[in-house]
Design a protein around this motif. Structure first.
Motif, PDB file in Angstrom:
ATOM      1  N   PHE A 223       0.822  -1.206   0.000  1.00 51.57           N
ATOM      2  CA  PHE A 223       0.000   0.000   0.000  1.00 51.57           C
ATOM      3  C   PHE A 223       0.862   1.265   0.000  1.00 51.57           C
ATOM      4  N   LEU A 224       2.091   1.134   0.452  1.00 51.60           N
ATOM      5  CA  LEU A 224       3.004   2.275   0.512  1.00 51.60           C
ATOM      6  C   LEU A 224       3.180   2.913  -0.871  1.00 51.60           C
ATOM      7  N   LYS A 225       3.197   2.105  -1.906  1.00 55.03           N
ATOM      8  CA  LYS A 225       3.363   2.623  -3.274  1.00 55.03           C
ATOM      9  C   LYS A 225       2.197   3.548  -3.645  1.00 55.03           C
ATOM     10  N   THR A 226       0.977   3.162  -3.229  1.00 53.90           N
ATOM     11  CA  THR A 226      -0.190   3.999  -3.506  1.00 53.90           C
ATOM     12  C   THR A 226      -0.112   5.306  -2.725  1.00 53.90           C
ATOM     13  N   LEU A 227       0.382   5.244  -1.489  1.00 52.33           N
ATOM     14  CA  LEU A 227       0.533   6.462  -0.689  1.00 52.33           C
ATOM     15  C   LEU A 227       1.577   7.397  -1.294  1.00 52.33           C
ATOM     16  N   GLU A 228       2.629   6.820  -1.844  1.00 48.49           N
ATOM     17  CA  GLU A 228       3.706   7.635  -2.413  1.00 48.49           C
ATOM     18  C   GLU A 228       3.315   8.229  -3.766  1.00 48.49           C
ATOM     19  N   GLU A 229       2.555   7.466  -4.554  1.00 46.46           N
ATOM     20  CA  GLU A 229       2.166   7.923  -5.891  1.00 46.46           C
ATOM     21  C   GLU A 229       0.669   7.693  -6.082  1.00 46.46           C
ATOM     22  N   PRO A 230      -0.169   8.459  -5.373  1.00 45.15           N
ATOM     23  CA  PRO A 230      -1.617   8.236  -5.459  1.00 45.15           C
ATOM     24  C   PRO A 230      -2.172   8.653  -6.817  1.00 45.15           C
ATOM     25  N   PRO A 231      -3.159   7.924  -7.331  1.00 43.30           N
ATOM     26  CA  PRO A 231      -3.816   8.359  -8.567  1.00 43.30           C
ATOM     27  C   PRO A 231      -4.504   9.702  -8.339  1.00 43.30           C
ATOM     28  N   GLY A 232      -4.761  10.432  -9.391  1.00 42.47           N
ATOM     29  CA  GLY A 232      -5.429  11.718  -9.267  1.00 42.47           C
ATOM     30  C   GLY A 232      -6.846  11.574  -8.757  1.00 42.47           C
ATOM     31  N   LYS A 233      -7.321  12.575  -8.029  1.00 43.46           N
ATOM     32  CA  LYS A 233      -8.691  12.610  -7.497  1.00 43.46           C
ATOM     33  C   LYS A 233      -9.022  11.374  -6.659  1.00 43.46           C
ATOM     34  N   VAL A 234      -8.032  10.921  -5.898  1.00 39.74           N
ATOM     35  CA  VAL A 234      -8.224   9.801  -4.968  1.00 39.74           C
ATOM     36  C   VAL A 234      -7.860  10.274  -3.567  1.00 39.74           C
ATOM     37  N   VAL A 235      -8.733   9.992  -2.603  1.00 33.65           N
ATOM     38  CA  VAL A 235      -8.459  10.319  -1.199  1.00 33.65           C
ATOM     39  C   VAL A 235      -8.489   9.022  -0.395  1.00 33.65           C
ATOM     40  N   LEU A 236      -7.429   8.798   0.359  1.00 30.04           N
ATOM     41  CA  LEU A 236      -7.277   7.571   1.152  1.00 30.04           C
ATOM     42  C   LEU A 236      -7.500   7.901   2.625  1.00 30.04           C
ATOM     43  N   LEU A 237      -8.389   7.158   3.276  1.00 29.83           N
ATOM     44  CA  LEU A 237      -8.719   7.395   4.681  1.00 29.83           C
ATOM     45  C   LEU A 237      -8.445   6.114   5.464  1.00 29.83           C
ATOM     46  N   LEU A 238      -7.393   6.137   6.268  1.00 33.25           N
ATOM     47  CA  LEU A 238      -7.008   4.974   7.069  1.00 33.25           C
ATOM     48  C   LEU A 238      -7.465   5.184   8.512  1.00 33.25           C
ATOM     49  N   THR A 239      -7.907   4.115   9.160  1.00 34.93           N
ATOM     50  CA  THR A 239      -8.187   4.204  10.595  1.00 34.93           C
ATOM     51  C   THR A 239      -7.329   3.178  11.328  1.00 34.93           C
ATOM     52  N   ALA A 240      -6.993   3.518  12.563  1.00 35.89           N
ATOM     53  CA  ALA A 240      -6.183   2.621  13.403  1.00 35.89           C
ATOM     54  C   ALA A 240      -6.344   3.074  14.850  1.00 35.89           C
ATOM     55  N   THR A 241      -6.096   2.165  15.773  1.00 30.15           N
ATOM     56  CA  THR A 241      -6.187   2.548  17.180  1.00 30.15           C
ATOM     57  C   THR A 241      -5.013   3.426  17.596  1.00 30.15           C
ATOM     58  N   ASP A 242      -3.859   3.229  16.970  1.00 28.62           N
ATOM     59  CA  ASP A 242      -2.664   3.971  17.371  1.00 28.62           C
ATOM     60  C   ASP A 242      -1.712   4.067  16.183  1.00 28.62           C
ATOM     61  N   ALA A 243      -1.256   5.273  15.876  1.00 29.17           N
ATOM     62  CA  ALA A 243      -0.337   5.470  14.754  1.00 29.17           C
ATOM     63  C   ALA A 243       0.959   4.699  14.944  1.00 29.17           C
ATOM     64  N   ASP A 244       1.361   4.493  16.203  1.00 22.83           N
ATOM     65  CA  ASP A 244       2.618   3.790  16.471  1.00 22.83           C
ATOM     66  C   ASP A 244       2.560   2.314  16.079  1.00 22.83           C
ATOM     67  N   MET A 245       1.352   1.805  15.833  1.00 20.41           N
ATOM     68  CA  MET A 245       1.211   0.406  15.446  1.00 20.41           C
ATOM     69  C   MET A 245       1.386   0.216  13.943  1.00 20.41           C
ATOM     70  N   LEU A 246       1.540   1.314  13.211  1.00 17.19           N
ATOM     71  CA  LEU A 246       1.744   1.239  11.762  1.00 17.19           C
ATOM     72  C   LEU A 246       3.218   1.417  11.436  1.00 17.19           C
ATOM     73  N   LEU A 247       3.584   1.009  10.237  1.00 13.15           N
ATOM     74  CA  LEU A 247       4.937   1.289   9.764  1.00 13.15           C
ATOM     75  C   LEU A 247       5.140   2.803   9.732  1.00 13.15           C
ATOM     76  N   PRO A 248       6.270   3.285  10.212  1.00 16.42           N
ATOM     77  CA  PRO A 248       6.513   4.743  10.204  1.00 16.42           C
ATOM     78  C   PRO A 248       6.368   5.351   8.816  1.00 16.42           C
ATOM     79  N   THR A 249       6.729   4.588   7.794  1.00 21.35           N
ATOM     80  CA  THR A 249       6.623   5.103   6.425  1.00 21.35           C
ATOM     81  C   THR A 249       5.173   5.305   5.999  1.00 21.35           C
ATOM     82  N   ILE A 250       4.249   4.531   6.600  1.00 18.98           N
ATOM     83  CA  ILE A 250       2.819   4.702   6.307  1.00 18.98           C
ATOM     84  C   ILE A 250       2.313   5.960   7.010  1.00 18.98           C
TER      85      ILE A 250
END
Length: 339
Positions: free
Chosen positions: A134-161
């Motif tokens: 998914f990191l590739k999509t975050l780095e190079e998102p298609p146009g007119k696309v908005v990504l909304l992630l939810t999580a209990t804690d940001a520290d539980m995700l990869l720092p790059t995400i």
């Protein structure tokens, strides 16, 4: 702003998203964090409505147009809600196959929406492979696309995400706000609204679910009854209860969390004797049982019981012997005084 009002609390987050939309300063990815059932997905879904609402500013989201209605029920073709799957041992997992399918969908043109939106619930459940994909999509998102992630804690995700998202950290709601919302918006009777607001631990979503599903409070009553049975019993009765509960391992995490909240209330009462703190308690309906125990038992007994309950939860999460964990726990709890 008025059309965001069905969101209870989190006003600063609503203002941030609404202002970004009005001023055309949208991010391509947002990370919404906070406790379970605190309103993360509701906020994400409402933002998706605002992005694609057919009304003019400042009416968006109107809640009445076709996009708003379809997004509200997760049926809009351009707004995807991605949820983790239950895998072995009841663990939630977001797999790489799901992410790759989403990436294919996002690269296609929108059917009818202004923005394609992907809401990815519990992204902390993503496998390492899924997160890296998914990191590739975050780095190079298609146009007119908005990504909304939810999580209990940001520290539980990869720092790059996390570093590639705008983060909104939702905090638990005040008890009185939950109580008021239950009574006025969901017409929950006053006494029940007060109890649910205290039990909710800041999670409006849980309170609403418990108001609509009677089995949730019934289960809690059974859990508290088991605790009372344990505290009233001698060693033989406690071993019998440990054996009984160990046969239902899937129920134990929630049971122990309920017990933990009970011991926290008792700790609070024990340490603040003479002060009016009843409104700070979680288990409001247990106060008549808790108050005498707060004086009958020592601070050491209560603290040991609280800590051992916490330890039991930690041990079960790591697949310790279920019956042994319960037996050790029940032997730490204070025994009734012999008459």
């Amino acid at each position: 702003m008025s059309n965001w009002t069905h969101i209870v609390g989190h006003q600063w987050a609503v203002e941030m998203l609404a202002n970004g939309l009005v001023n055309d300063r949208l991010g391509h990815a947002y990370l919404i964090t906070g406790p379970e059932q605190v309103g993360k997905t509701t906020l994400a879904r409402t933002f998706a409505q605002a992005l694609n609402c057919e009304a003019s500013e400042p009416e968006r989201p109107c809640g009445h147009c076709r996009p708003c209605k379809l997004i509200a029920i997760d049926r809009h073709p351009d707004v995807k809600l991605i949820t983790p799957e239950l895998s072995g041992r009841g663990k939630l997992t977001l797999k790489i196959e799901t992410i790759r399918q989403l990436q294919q969908d996002l690269n296609l043109s929108a059917y009818e929406a202004r923005y394609k939106v992907a809401i990815l619930e519990r992204f902390d459940a993503a496998t390492v492979g899924a997160a890296n994909a998914f990191l590739k999509t975050l780095e190079e998102p298609p146009g007119k696309v908005v990504l909304l992630l939810t999580a209990t804690d940001a520290d539980m995700l990869l720092p790059t995400i996390a570093s590639r998202c705008r983060t909104l950290n939702l905090r638990p709601l005040p008890t009185d706000l939950i109580e008021q919302s239950l009574a006025t918006r969901w017409q929950v009777p006053a006494e029940k609204a007060m109890l649910l607001a205290h039990l909710a631990d800041g999670r409006l979503g849980w309170a609403i679910q418990a108001a609509e599903d009677e089995t949730i409070l019934q289960t809690r009553t059974e859990q508290i009854t088991h605790l009372h049975d344990a505290l009233a019993g001698r060693r033989v009765q406690r071993f019998a209860l440990a054996d009984k509960l160990a046969r239902q391992p899937d129920t134990l995490p929630n049971l122990l969390k309920t017990w933990l909240s009970w011991w926290r209330d008792l700790t609070l009462l024990n340490q603040r004797q003479g002060q009016s703190i009843s409104l700070m308690l979680t288990n409001m309906d247990e106060i008549e049982r808790l108050e005498p125990l707060a004086t009958a038992w020592s601070e050491q007994q209560i603290t040991a019981s609280l800590n051992q309950t916490n330890l039991a939860l930690w041990q079960l999460e790591r697949n310790a012997n279920t019956r042994l964990v319960l037996e050790n726990l029940l032997l730490v709890y204070p025994f009734p005084k012999l008459v």
